[in-house]
Design a protein around this motif. Structure first.
Motif: not given
Ligand code: ADP
Ligand code: MG
Length: 327
Positions: A150-161, A234-237, A297-306
């Motif tokens: 009924k409603q599809v979920v794509t890779r492109s809707g992630a938002k900061a926060g 997900i980040c790219d899209k 999800i953040i605005n920019k960058g890809r990190y692993i944090i401990d």
């Protein structure tokens, strides 16, 4: 005693298709024509139609020295189902293309279809057609799965926060693969109490499961190439960045035990191993879900944090065709 089917040469393409047809009888009522004509016919739906395709090639995706044909068929449809679930859809109609080396027995193909049909029945999927050819050396499988949503979920809707969630512990399949490779032989029965057996089963016969409620989900993907690669997709899209909380990545006890025995780092396997066929999705931080929250999800960058706040940048490492595996 069940009748043994001999060499394909005796049966021929049409004889084989007849056997396949007799194994794929359960068709849903929207299938007007299934196997046996020039094309399948299905009644159109009011929902949106999803179409996905996944190939599996001997020597690239599977090794027949430690996979039974039944297990291979099961996994073959599972990886296709996982893509439909990753879009928030329901799988419905499956089409199978086969390239079969001449020395194969018809019984091998029968076992392959028993694996396909096992999972097809569980998810009420109709097998409506395919194509069958000879291949020179290797077994080639190509699946096309149709589904609806009924409603599809794509890779492109992630938002900061948004928070990042995964539906199951990661790394079991890759650890299972490593154990199978070392062992180098087939397993016909899995022992439910064996740690190694559970991991190997996850690799050979993955169990994709849908996300029940996707109304608040902003993006989704299934983890096939590895967590770091699939988060990166997900980040790219979505044109965003991501932080993964190191200690929150879910690891099974089986993975921890067997990785330790093999001198491997379980987290590394979970981050880069792939073939988990769990779902990774993003949504509001307060979402009601039984999935594991593993980051944000953040605005920019890809990190692993401990947990001490040490932050390291990550690259999309995992499995990629035409590139070396770097687990
Ligand atoms: P055509 O020559 O018209 O392309 P085929 O002889 O290839 O038809 O196929 C006959 C029927 O069998 C078709 O309905 C086709 O979809 C089905 N079929 C062929 N191979 C497979 C397969 N491997 N699995 C399922 N159905 C198949
Ligand atoms: Mg035809």
């Amino acid at each position: 005693m069940p009748v043994k089917l001999n060499k394909l040469a005796q049966l021929g393409e049409f004889g084989l298709i007849k056997h396949i047809q007799s194994q794929c009888k359960n068709l849903s009522s929207d299938v007007l024509v299934g196997i046996g004509d020039d094309a399948a016919v299905i009644v159109p739906q009011k929902n949106k139609t999803l179409i996905t395709s996944d190939m599996m090639i001997e020597g690239v995706h599977f090794d027949l020295s430690f996979t039974t044909f039944h297990q291979l068929g099961y996994k073959f449809i599972a990886v296709n189902i996982s893509d439909i679930f990753a879009m928030g859809g329901t799988p419905e109609h499956f089409i199978v293309g086969l390239g079969i080396p001449p020395n194969f027995k018809a019984d091998n193909i029968k076992d392959l279809y028993s694996g396909i049909m096992k999972l097809a029945k569980k998810h009420k999927i109709s097998l409506i057609g395919g194509d069958t050819c000879t291949s020179k050396n290797d077994l080639i499988l190509s699946g096309t799965l149709l589904g609806s949503a009924k409603q599809v979920v794509t890779r492109s809707g992630a938002k900061a926060g948004d928070s990042i969630y995964v539906t199951a512990p990661l790394g079991d399949s890759a650890m299972g693969f490593s154990l199978l490779e070392k062992r180098g032989k087939k397993i016909n029965k899995f022992h439910p109490s064996s740690t190694a057996s559970k991991l190997m089963k996850t690799h050979l016969m993955p169990e994709p499961a849908p996300l029940q409620n996707t109304s608040k989900v902003t993006s989704m993907i299934d983890i096939s190439d590895g967590l770091l690669i699939d988060v990166s997709h997900i980040c790219d899209k979505s044109r965003v960045g991501a932080v993964i909380y190191k200690e929150s990545v879910p690891l099974s006890n089986e993975l921890k035990v067997m990785a330790k025995k093999s001198g491997m780092d379980p987290l590394n396997i979970a981050l880069k191993g792939g073939e988990d066929y769990a779902l990774l999705f993003t949504g509001p931080p307060n979402m009601k879900t039984s999935a594991f929250k593993i980051g944000e999800i953040i605005n920019k960058g890809r990190y692993i944090i401990d947990s001490r706040g040490n932050k390291t940048e990550f690259k999309p490492e995992g499995y990629e065709h035409f590139k070396k595996i770097n687990v």
